[in-house]
Design a protein around this motif. Sequence first.
Motif, mmCIF file in Angstrom:
data_model
loop_
_atom_site.group_PDB
_atom_site.id
_atom_site.type_symbol
_atom_site.label_atom_id
_atom_site.label_comp_id
_atom_site.label_asym_id
_atom_site.label_seq_id
_atom_site.Cartn_x
_atom_site.Cartn_y
_atom_site.Cartn_z
ATOM 1 N N THR A 201 4.559 6.933 1.555
ATOM 2 C CA THR A 201 4.564 8.385 1.299
ATOM 3 C C THR A 201 5.033 8.729 -0.108
ATOM 4 O O THR A 201 5.102 9.913 -0.460
ATOM 5 N N GLU A 202 5.348 7.717 -0.917
ATOM 6 C CA GLU A 202 5.780 7.972 -2.290
ATOM 7 C C GLU A 202 4.592 8.462 -3.128
ATOM 8 O O GLU A 202 3.440 8.056 -2.895
ATOM 9 N N PRO A 203 4.849 9.317 -4.126
ATOM 10 C CA PRO A 203 3.755 9.849 -4.960
ATOM 11 C C PRO A 203 2.946 8.766 -5.666
ATOM 12 O O PRO A 203 1.753 8.968 -5.948
ATOM 13 N N TRP A 204 3.568 7.642 -5.968
ATOM 14 C CA TRP A 204 2.866 6.604 -6.707
ATOM 15 C C TRP A 204 1.946 5.754 -5.824
ATOM 16 O O TRP A 204 1.115 4.988 -6.341
ATOM 17 N N PHE A 205 2.089 5.839 -4.502
ATOM 18 C CA PHE A 205 1.334 4.936 -3.627
ATOM 19 C C PHE A 205 -0.174 5.167 -3.750
ATOM 20 O O PHE A 205 -0.661 6.293 -3.683
ATOM 21 N N ASP A 206 -0.899 4.064 -3.904
ATOM 22 C CA ASP A 206 -2.350 4.101 -4.033
ATOM 23 C C ASP A 206 -2.925 2.961 -3.191
ATOM 24 O O ASP A 206 -2.793 1.793 -3.552
ATOM 25 N N PRO A 207 -3.538 3.263 -2.033
ATOM 26 C CA PRO A 207 -4.040 2.183 -1.176
ATOM 27 C C PRO A 207 -5.072 1.300 -1.870
ATOM 28 O O PRO A 207 -5.191 0.108 -1.550
ATOM 29 N N ALA A 208 -5.818 1.856 -2.824
ATOM 30 C CA ALA A 208 -6.817 1.045 -3.532
ATOM 31 C C ALA A 208 -6.158 -0.048 -4.361
ATOM 32 O O ALA A 208 -6.790 -1.069 -4.669
ATOM 33 N N GLY A 209 -4.895 0.146 -4.743
ATOM 34 C CA GLY A 209 -4.173 -0.854 -5.512
ATOM 35 C C GLY A 209 -3.312 -1.771 -4.662
ATOM 36 O O GLY A 209 -2.501 -2.532 -5.190
ATOM 37 N N PHE A 210 -3.483 -1.695 -3.352
ATOM 38 C CA PHE A 210 -2.774 -2.552 -2.409
ATOM 39 C C PHE A 210 -3.823 -3.511 -1.853
ATOM 40 O O PHE A 210 -4.509 -3.216 -0.878
ATOM 41 N N LEU A 211 -3.973 -4.651 -2.513
ATOM 42 C CA LEU A 211 -5.066 -5.578 -2.222
ATOM 43 C C LEU A 211 -4.663 -6.587 -1.153
ATOM 44 O O LEU A 211 -3.614 -7.237 -1.261
ATOM 45 N N LEU A 212 -5.511 -6.736 -0.144
ATOM 46 C CA LEU A 212 -5.272 -7.692 0.928
ATOM 47 C C LEU A 212 -6.306 -8.805 0.861
ATOM 48 O O LEU A 212 -7.505 -8.542 0.695
ATOM 49 N N ALA A 213 -5.847 -10.044 0.998
ATOM 50 C CA ALA A 213 -6.742 -11.190 1.115
ATOM 51 C C ALA A 213 -6.865 -11.514 2.604
ATOM 52 O O ALA A 213 -5.852 -11.721 3.282
#
Length: 312
Positions: A201-213
Amino acid sequence: MSSTEPTADRIVRADRLAPVEVAEVLALARVAGDTDGADPLDEHVLLRLRDPEAAAVHLTARATDNTLTGYAHLDTTDPANGIGVELVVHPTYRRRGTGRALARGVLAAASGPLRAWAHGDHPSAAALAVDLGFARARVLWQLRRPLIAALPEPPLPDGVQLRAFRPGEDDAAWLTLNNAAFAQHPEQGRWTSADLRVRLTEPWFDPAGFLLAVDSVTGRLLGFHWTKVHERPGSARIGEVYVLGVDPSAHRGGLGKALTAAGLTYLRDRRGLDRVMLYVDESNTRAVGLYEGLGFARWAAHVNYQLGGLTS
């Protein structure tokens, strides 16, 4: 902070801070960070400051005109494993005993062993730690590299593909993987669903930059690279390798290097950044070697001092 002169500042202990007091602490921390080149309070403390239910002890130092001159935070969540301590003094009010008075307040308020961070490894913090009987126990390196230089392009292992994190769907599986990958880590390996949720919920959170292998056939999570972008008025934007982990069963297959490179490429090409940083324990020689091999160099050190009944 290394001064032995008694301070005229008033030290006040509280279990909660009013919103106006939290704003004062954050402003003080920003000034100290700009002056020292290293933020004095880490993300964990900043999140707890904004959480009125967080178990903590707050010590504030105020001059005779009520100006906030210093602050100490004690994380009392798990006293048996060490009370976490962070302390900051306003640059204008240093060398007048404020840091020492706050440190003695910490000792008086503590009911267990202590783990105190000195961000930036400043000589005054080291001197104060020695004077009060703390032992230097752990060093966390901040490494940096430019993103304008050529980036490595190691391939993903066969049968592995990347996708973005899906909030609400991947939470439980990611927590399991994270805590397995960092089982021996004193902070990262103890994350709960609440720890994850507050960051999502932080303003900086970006799911596109959370990469899963993930395994291309089963979809099982094998590793991840969670990136972060730091944006502060008056400062240049910088990316961060926020957390990078690989399932213990997937080690030595090149996945860590491939995930690192993928995140760096994302920060450069998708977020338009020209530099990136990360934090790594000095004792984790394997990770240090990986990052230095990818062009990272040492920028700053953060030192953890311990007092009483701790072995690591």
